[in-house]
Motif scaffolding. Structure first.
Motif, PDB file in Angstrom:
ATOM      1  N   LEU A  59     -31.091  -6.582  50.052  1.00 27.42           N
ATOM      2  CA  LEU A  59     -30.994  -5.861  51.548  1.00 27.42           C
ATOM      3  C   LEU A  59     -31.406  -6.799  52.557  1.00 27.42           C
ATOM      4  CD1 LEU A  59     -32.780  -2.253  50.593  1.00 27.42           C
ATOM      5  CD2 LEU A  59     -30.154  -2.531  50.959  1.00 27.42           C
ATOM      6  N   GLY A  60     -30.379  -6.943  53.426  1.00 30.79           N
ATOM      7  CA  GLY A  60     -30.506  -7.787  54.648  1.00 30.79           C
ATOM      8  C   GLY A  60     -30.609  -9.253  54.419  1.00 30.79           C
ATOM      9  N   SER A  61     -30.091  -9.622  53.210  1.00 27.74           N
ATOM     10  CA  SER A  61     -30.184 -11.122  52.763  1.00 27.74           C
ATOM     11  C   SER A  61     -28.790 -11.746  52.800  1.00 27.74           C
ATOM     12  CB  SER A  61     -30.966 -11.199  51.460  1.00 27.74           C
ATOM     13  OG  SER A  61     -30.652 -12.643  50.991  1.00 27.74           O
ATOM     14  N   ARG A  62     -28.360 -12.716  53.632  1.00 22.36           N
ATOM     15  CA  ARG A  62     -27.119 -13.453  53.481  1.00 22.36           C
ATOM     16  C   ARG A  62     -26.870 -13.884  52.307  1.00 22.36           C
ATOM     17  NH1 ARG A  62     -26.920 -17.106  58.814  1.00 22.36           N
ATOM     18  NH2 ARG A  62     -24.871 -17.188  58.099  1.00 22.36           N
ATOM     19  N   ASP A  63     -27.991 -14.374  51.527  1.00 21.19           N
ATOM     20  CA  ASP A  63     -27.430 -15.074  50.101  1.00 21.19           C
ATOM     21  C   ASP A  63     -27.034 -14.117  49.205  1.00 21.19           C
ATOM     22  OD1 ASP A  63     -28.666 -17.382  51.054  1.00 21.19           O
ATOM     23  OD2 ASP A  63     -30.688 -17.257  50.320  1.00 21.19           O
ATOM     24  N   TRP A  64     -27.041 -12.825  49.359  1.00 20.81           N
ATOM     25  CA  TRP A  64     -26.605 -11.923  48.249  1.00 20.81           C
ATOM     26  C   TRP A  64     -25.538 -11.194  48.942  1.00 20.81           C
ATOM     27  CZ3 TRP A  64     -28.316 -11.589  43.420  1.00 20.81           C
ATOM     28  CH2 TRP A  64     -29.312 -12.340  42.945  1.00 20.81           C
ATOM     29  N   THR A  65     -25.030 -11.576  50.034  1.00 16.77           N
ATOM     30  CA  THR A  65     -23.681 -10.952  50.610  1.00 16.77           C
ATOM     31  C   THR A  65     -22.456 -12.147  50.241  1.00 16.77           C
ATOM     32  OG1 THR A  65     -25.009 -10.114  52.312  1.00 16.77           O
ATOM     33  CG2 THR A  65     -22.601  -9.974  52.783  1.00 16.77           C
TER      34      THR A  65
END
Length: 207
Positions: free
Chosen positions: A183-189
Motif C-alpha cells: 500500500l502506497g509503495s512504488r516498489d510494489w506497483t
C-alpha cells in the motif's frame, strides 16, 4: 537608558497561522504519498496486440515491455510468489444504449522460486514451466501467444468491436503482510495503461 519589551508568547493570530501552515504541510505530504504509486503505475507497456481467428475461435497475441524492479526480484528469490494478470474486454457498440460487453476474461500468472530444484517456476493458467533464470521467466511473460479469448459465436461477424487490454501485478494475492507493505509503495506497483483498439473479427487493428 533604553528599554525593550520582548513578548513572552506569540499572539493568538500568529499561533493560528502557524498551526494552519503545519496542517497544510502535513496535507501536502499525504497527497505526495498517495500520488507516488500513480506516478509509477506505467511501469509496463503493451507494445503490440492483435486478435485473430483460429479454428472457430478468436485468440489474442500481445507483446509487453516490463522489468521487475530490485524489490520485486528480491522478493521472488526469497520465496515470495508474485501474481500477475492480463485482462481483456471486448465490447460491441449499440446505437440505442451503452456498449455491450461480450468478453471479459483474465489470464493469470504466478511466478515463484522453487528452492529444491533451484529454478524459477512460472504458471500461466494451467500451464507450468521451469526456468534457470528469472530473466528467462520474465521474457516468457512478455509474450502472450494464442490466448483464446472468445468463441466464434461470441463475436458478431462484420461488426466493429472495441477491445481493451492491460497487464498488471496483482497485489491482492500477496500474503497479508506484503499487501500492507504494498500500500502506497512504488516498489510494489507495476501496471500498464489500458490499450484500446477497434477491430472486425479476425482482422488485427493494433500493432
Amino acid at each position: 537608558m533604553t528599554a525593550s519589551i520582548t513578548p513572552c508568547c506569540a499572539s493568538r493570530p500568529d499561533r493560528l497561522r502557524g498551526r494552519l501552515r503545519a496542517a497544510l504541510a502535513a496535507l501536502l505530504l499525504v497527497v505526495l504519498a498517495l500520488a507516488s504509486p500513480l506516478a509509477a503505475a506505467d511501469d509496463a507497456t503493451i507494445t503490440g496486440a492483435e486478435i485473430v481467428a483460429d479454428d472457430g475461435s478468436y485468440v489474442l497475441n500481445a507483446d509487453i515491455d516490463f522489468e521487475l524492479n530490485p524489490r520485486l526480484a528480491d522478493a521472488v528469490t526469497r520465496g515470495v510468489s508474485l501474481y500477475f494478470v492480463a485482462e481483456v474486454q471486448i465490447e460491441r457498440p449499440r446505437w440505442y444504449w451503452f456498449n455491450a460487453t461480450v468478453v471479459d476474461r483474465q489470464l493469470n500468472y504466478r511466478l515463484y522460486y522453487h528452492a529444491i530444484t533451484r529454478s524459477y517456476r512460472l504458471s500461466i493458467g494451467r500451464f507450468h514451466q521451469n526456468f534457470d533464470s528469472l530473466e528467462a521467466a520474465v521474457r516468457t511473460m512478455q509474450r502472450i501467444r494464442n490466448w483464446q479469448v472468445a468463441n466464434g459465436d461470441e463475436l458478431q461477424a462484420g461488426v466493429s468491436h472495441q477491445v481493451s487490454l492491460r497487464f498488471r501485478l496483482d497485489t491482492s494475492q500477496l500474503p497479508k503482510p506484503f499487501q500492507v507493505t504494498a500500500l502506497g509503495s512504488r516498489d510494489w506497483t507495476l501496471a500498464s495503461d489500458w490499450v484500446r483498439w477497434t477491430f472486425l473479427p479476425g482482422i488485427p487493428a493494433f500493432r
